[in-house]
Enzyme design. Structure first.
Site, PDB file in Angstrom:
ATOM      1  N   ASP A  72      -2.102  -0.884   5.607  1.00  0.00           N
ATOM      2  CA  ASP A  72      -2.742  -0.113   6.867  1.00  0.00           C
ATOM      3  C   ASP A  72      -4.058  -0.049   6.910  1.00  0.00           C
ATOM      4  OD1 ASP A  72      -2.222   2.187   5.061  1.00  0.00           O
ATOM      5  OD2 ASP A  72      -2.727   3.240   7.197  1.00  0.00           O
ATOM      6  N   ASP A 119       0.585  -1.205  -0.087  1.00  0.00           N
ATOM      7  CA  ASP A 119      -0.072   0.005  -0.065  1.00  0.00           C
ATOM      8  C   ASP A 119       1.021   1.178  -0.215  1.00  0.00           C
ATOM      9  OD1 ASP A 119      -2.290   1.937   0.246  1.00  0.00           O
ATOM     10  OD2 ASP A 119      -1.905   1.597   2.348  1.00  0.00           O
ATOM     11  N   PHE A 120       0.175   2.406  -0.308  1.00  0.00           N
ATOM     12  CA  PHE A 120       1.065   3.659  -0.372  1.00  0.00           C
ATOM     13  C   PHE A 120       0.719   4.340   0.759  1.00  0.00           C
ATOM     14  CE2 PHE A 120       1.953   7.933  -1.422  1.00  0.00           C
ATOM     15  CZ  PHE A 120       3.186   8.135  -1.768  1.00  0.00           C
ATOM     16  N   ASP A 121      -0.233   5.014   1.058  1.00  0.00           N
ATOM     17  CA  ASP A 121      -0.589   6.066   2.379  1.00  0.00           C
ATOM     18  C   ASP A 121      -0.664   5.270   3.467  1.00  0.00           C
ATOM     19  OD1 ASP A 121      -1.164   8.726   0.835  1.00  0.00           O
ATOM     20  OD2 ASP A 121      -2.239   7.391  -0.238  1.00  0.00           O
TER      21      ASP A 121
END
Length: 250
Positions: free
Chosen positions: A215, A32-34
């Protein structure tokens, strides 16, 4: 069905048996990024991927097929993650860019795209008086953020999103951390994207083991596609919560 609590990973030594297992054969990594590769920020446009992480991603993608999987638009993700060799999955799996430059988009986006501008306008009007509430138009969806809003404004923003969803049949509501997104009502999500990437990587009838790290609530779609007997899901969380990921770290 309620998800169990993942096992908390506190040290690198705790991960050693897991890493030994996933490195035994072909591997596919999803990130995931953010909130995973980049810290969560109040305003989405302020997110950055630091140069150290860019370098590590480049090293990783040279060794193992690696995908960055995000709810952000694919074009935005390209700008945020300027690293060669990665697969970039945007819009929660609706669009995907491969290392060779080819781009795939989910079928059925034409209908929702045609309705999107009116939906964005409605949300802007309905949230104009709500302090700290941010409307983020995207290529195929629109998100409403309330991370900077007071509790009463957060509740009002949630009502606005639900009201808008009832009037927009081609969209569905997906919630995350202090955000709700009106996304095309198409059966494609982060889990579907990981499944497609795994299927494309089958060699001699054998599919790769998947290591997925994320997350957000939307990452549960990816965790739920994993096979606990061979794959590894790691939830990034400052405090424990139930998750389909088998492991968690802060």
């Amino acid at each position: 069905m309620t998800s169990p609590m993942p096992v908390l990973v506190r040290t690198a030594e705790d991960l050693a048996p897991v890493l030994a297992r996933v490195s035994a054969g072909a591997l596919l990594i999803g990130l995931d990024f953010d909130g995973t590769l980049s810290p969560i920020v109040d305003r989405p446009q302020d997110a950055r991927l630091d140069t150290g992480m860019q370098h590590r991603l480049g090293q990783l993608s040279a060794l193992v097929p690696t995908a960055v999987v995000s709810g952000r638009d694919l074009d935005v993700l390209h700008a945020l993650v300027p690293v060669a060799g990665l697969t970039l999955v945007g819009s929660h799996g609706l669009e995907m860019s491969h290392p060779d430059g080819t781009v795939e988009r989910a079928d059925g986006l034409d209908r929702s795209d045609a309705d999107l501008s009116a939906l964005v306008k409605r949300l802007h009007c309905a949230t104009a008086s709500l302090q700290g509430v941010l409307v983020e138009p995207k290529r195929h969806s629109v998100a409403v953020h309330w991370r900077m809003a007071a509790l009463s404004e957060q509740t009002a923003a949630e009502r606005v999103v639900l009201d808008a969803a009832r009037e927009a049949a081609s969209f569905k509501v997906v919630t995350g951390k202090m955000v709700a997104e009106l996304r095309p009502a198409i059966e494609r999500d982060k889990g579907g994207a990981i499944a497609l990437l795994r299927a494309a990587a089958v060699v001699d009838g054998k599919s790769p083991t998947v290591l997925y790290i994320g997350d957000d609530v939307t990452d549960e779609d990816a965790f739920q596609t994993l096979d606990p007997a061979r794959d590894v899901g790691i939830l990034v969380a400052s405090s424990p919560r139930p998750s389909a990921a088998g492991l968690a770290c802060s």
